[in-house]
Enzyme design. Structure first.
Site, PDB file in Angstrom:
ATOM      1  N   THR B  39      -5.433  24.955  10.220  1.00  0.00           N
ATOM      2  CA  THR B  39      -5.599  25.528  12.093  1.00  0.00           C
ATOM      3  C   THR B  39      -4.308  26.035  12.140  1.00  0.00           C
ATOM      4  OG1 THR B  39      -7.142  25.194  14.107  1.00  0.00           O
ATOM      5  CG2 THR B  39      -4.370  23.458  13.528  1.00  0.00           C
ATOM      6  N   CYS B  45      -3.365  25.975  22.906  1.00  0.00           N
ATOM      7  CA  CYS B  45      -4.434  24.987  22.604  1.00  0.00           C
ATOM      8  C   CYS B  45      -3.014  23.752  21.800  1.00  0.00           C
ATOM      9  CB  CYS B  45      -4.529  25.072  21.392  1.00  0.00           C
ATOM     10  SG  CYS B  45      -6.648  26.754  21.207  1.00  0.00           S
ATOM     11  N   HIS B  62      -7.835  21.037  16.697  1.00  0.00           N
ATOM     12  CA  HIS B  62      -8.205  21.831  17.003  1.00  0.00           C
ATOM     13  C   HIS B  62      -8.660  22.238  18.435  1.00  0.00           C
ATOM     14  CE1 HIS B  62      -6.717  26.453  17.343  1.00  0.00           C
ATOM     15  NE2 HIS B  62      -6.661  26.201  18.446  1.00  0.00           N
TER      16      HIS B  62
END
Lengths: 399, 172
Positions: B39, B45, B62
């Site tokens: 990711t 995040c 994620h």
């Protein structure tokens, strides 16, 4: 006509699945892993779409639709990318026509499969017709008249090679329009309900004409921002692209990409509130900053460049939102600039996170501005709060 | 060609091939073979990587925001939130043969990227630690906070490679 934002979100999700099927088919055909990075719906008149396609050559397939959805659907690749795509095929470019037809057929089939589920009615499609088209000729016949069509664009990215391209789907039918305006209540398809994620009590239907006006306003804003770059740097500038699209917010960071970017972000206050980001790839950021400084800075993106980029961001943002307040009848201001320099997607994800507390989908204005001479490019992303934008657009439509 | 309606709802997930599974924002994925889960562009995040080594099952989340409970937008994308994302990831790992009692966690991201967005990064990290603790899953390594974006690769050996925006790479 009023566009139901929730219905549009569900439609976009279906387009995303169709694109997923297209990516899968291309992966099987080419042996190169492809994934869908982002799918968005352009909200524009037929005239805007024609302008967007001007000077572009497209290759693709179209199918006729009967049953639950009547009209025409088109899947088109930019001709520029078709060669790169075809070079991956075992048969080389001789495979082109049949491969494009096959991929188009599979992708449109997947796309329509989702629609059939959503509508609770079967959709028949005629055999695919291959075409090569210049400019707006790619658009279905009905697209350029009256209300135009919604254009779903998906960007596909090859994970192992340097290839990315877009595919377009243009469903053109009265039933489709009825669906996005919320006239048709969809069948109770599992997962379709609430996919747009706007369960609040606020109205989520926006007048189509107002959206079109707002798209023009955004375009003027992009031109103003470009003019302000020219004023600050003395360089000729032009707006390459300016679009108003409806996208899943979670897809926006992927669109910015993983390259390092530098630029500025702003909070917009008023109605609509939201965020605006002005991002340059590192090299462009350094070049544009240097063009504003009296002497070459010690560090390409050090303190002096940061100040220059903040000042530039300030005048660009003022130019961008100039006119919004007058047209929308509200007062909109912006925060001081905050400098960012990081992985592109990481700079924008906090903004997306903040907006995502209240919405999963959003209208995003994105514009690409280029400067001549030193060859730089920046991307402007405006992310307005959806409910506040809907309210502002509602007022815009009042006589 | 006809496309009849059916009640079967397909779920969209990245195709596992070429040894790499991309996990998007607000997304989660499970790997049971040699695939690398990746990711990118973690700013505020947070990425939560869970592995059950003896079952050879791994999962990567994620997530964008700390709390799904009581949110405005409903939970149709559980991976959007740290709490619902971790819960769903654990359930999917168990479906794939993992045992919750054997899971270990690595956490990355949660940077304070902007002053404008009131510390959502650190709150994501705090929520992840809290949820993992409540589930009895130890956090064995972390690369969190600061003001730097990160990209992660979760390898088949259960190690998490974290690459920062400046190119600095750590293996957790």
């Amino acid at each position: 006509m009023r566009v139901d934002v929730r219905a549009l979100g569900a439609c976009n999700r279906l387009a995303e699945r169709g694109a997923g099927q297209a990516a899968g088919a291309l992966t099987d055909l080419t042996g190169t892993d492809l994934s869908v990075e982002v799918t968005g719906a352009s909200v524009a008149s037929g005239e805007d779409l024609a302008e967007a396609f001007a000077g572009r050559e497209s290759i693709g397939v179209s199918v006729g639709l009967r049953g639950g959805l009547e009209g025409e659907a088109v899947l088109a690749f930019d001709a520029d990318n078709v060669d790169a795509l075809l070079s991956l095929l075992p048969g080389g470019s001789s495979m082109g026509r049949s491969a494009v037809t096959e991929v188009g057929n599979i992708a449109l089939g997947g796309f329509l499969d989702g629609w059939a589920n959503y509508l609770g009615k079967a959709i028949d499609m005629t055999p695919p017709r291959y075409f090569e088209a210049d400019g707006a000729a790619v658009l279905p016949d009905g697209a350029l008249a009256g209300d135009g069509v919604f254009l779903f664009e998906s960007r596909l990215d090859a994970t192992t090679t340097d290839l990315d391209f877009s595919i377009y789907m243009l469903p053109d039918s009265g039933q489709f329009r009825d669906l996005v305006v919320g006239k048709t209540a969809p069948a109770a398809a599992p997962g379709a309900d609430g996919e747009a994620g706007n369960d609040g009590a606020d109205s989520t239907a926006v007048p189509y004409e107002s959206l079109s006006t707002f798209a023009s306003l955004a375009k003027r804003g992009s031109a103003n921002a470009a003019d302000n770059i020219a004023m600050m740097t003395g360089l000729d500038t032009s707006v390459d692209v300016s679009r108003l699209r409806f996208v899943p917010l979670a897809d926006v960071p992927a669109e910015v990409g993983v390259e390092p970017h530098a630029g500025t972000v702003f909070e917009l206050q008023g109605e609509p509130s939201g965020y605006l980001a002005i991002l340059f790839e590192e090299e462009s950021a350094a070049k544009i900053a240097a063009s504003m400084l009296p002497s070459e800075p010690d560090e390409p993106l050090g303190g002096m460049a940061e100040n220059a980029l903040c000042e530039l961001g300030n005048v660009m943002t003022s130019g961008f939102i100039d006119g919004w307040a007058n047209v929308l009848g509200t007062s909109i201001t912006h925060s001081p600039p905050e400098f960012v320099h990081d992985i592109g997607s990481a700079t924008i994800s906090p903004l997306v996170a903040k907006l995502s507390r209240r919405q999963d989908y959003g209208f995003v204005i994105d514009a690409a501005i280029q400067t001549e001479g030193i060859q730089t490019r920046c991307d402007v992303y405006a992310l307005p709060d959806e409910r506040e934008l809907a309210r502002a657009l509602e007022r815009l439509s009042e006589p | 060609m006809s496309h009849p309606p059916s009640s079967r709802e397909r779920t969209h997930s990245p195709a596992p091939d070429a040894g790499r599974i991309k996990v998007g924002v607000s997304d989660l994925s499970v790997a049971t073979g040699g695939e690398t889960l990746t990711t990118s562009g973690l700013g505020s995040c947070v990425a939560v990587a869970l592995v059950d080594r003896s079952a050879g099952v791994r999962g990567l989340l994620h997530a964008m925001l700390p709390n799904g409970t009581g949110s405005d937008t409903g939970i149709e994308r559980p991976g959007k939130y740290v709490d619902t994302g971790i819960e769903t990831l654990i359930a999917e790992l168990e479906d794939a043969g993992a045992s919750a009692g054997r899971l270990e966690a690595r956490v990355a991201g949660g940077a304070e990227m902007l002053d404008l967005t009131d510390a959502v990064g650190p709150r994501n990290v705090a929520r992840a630690e809290q949820c993992l603790d409540a589930a009895g899953i130890p956090v064995v390594e972390r690369a969190v906070g600061d003001g730097v974006g990160r990209t992660v690769r979760f390898r088949a050996d259960g190690r998490l490679v974290v690459r920062a925006a400046d190119g600095f790479e750590r293996t957790l």
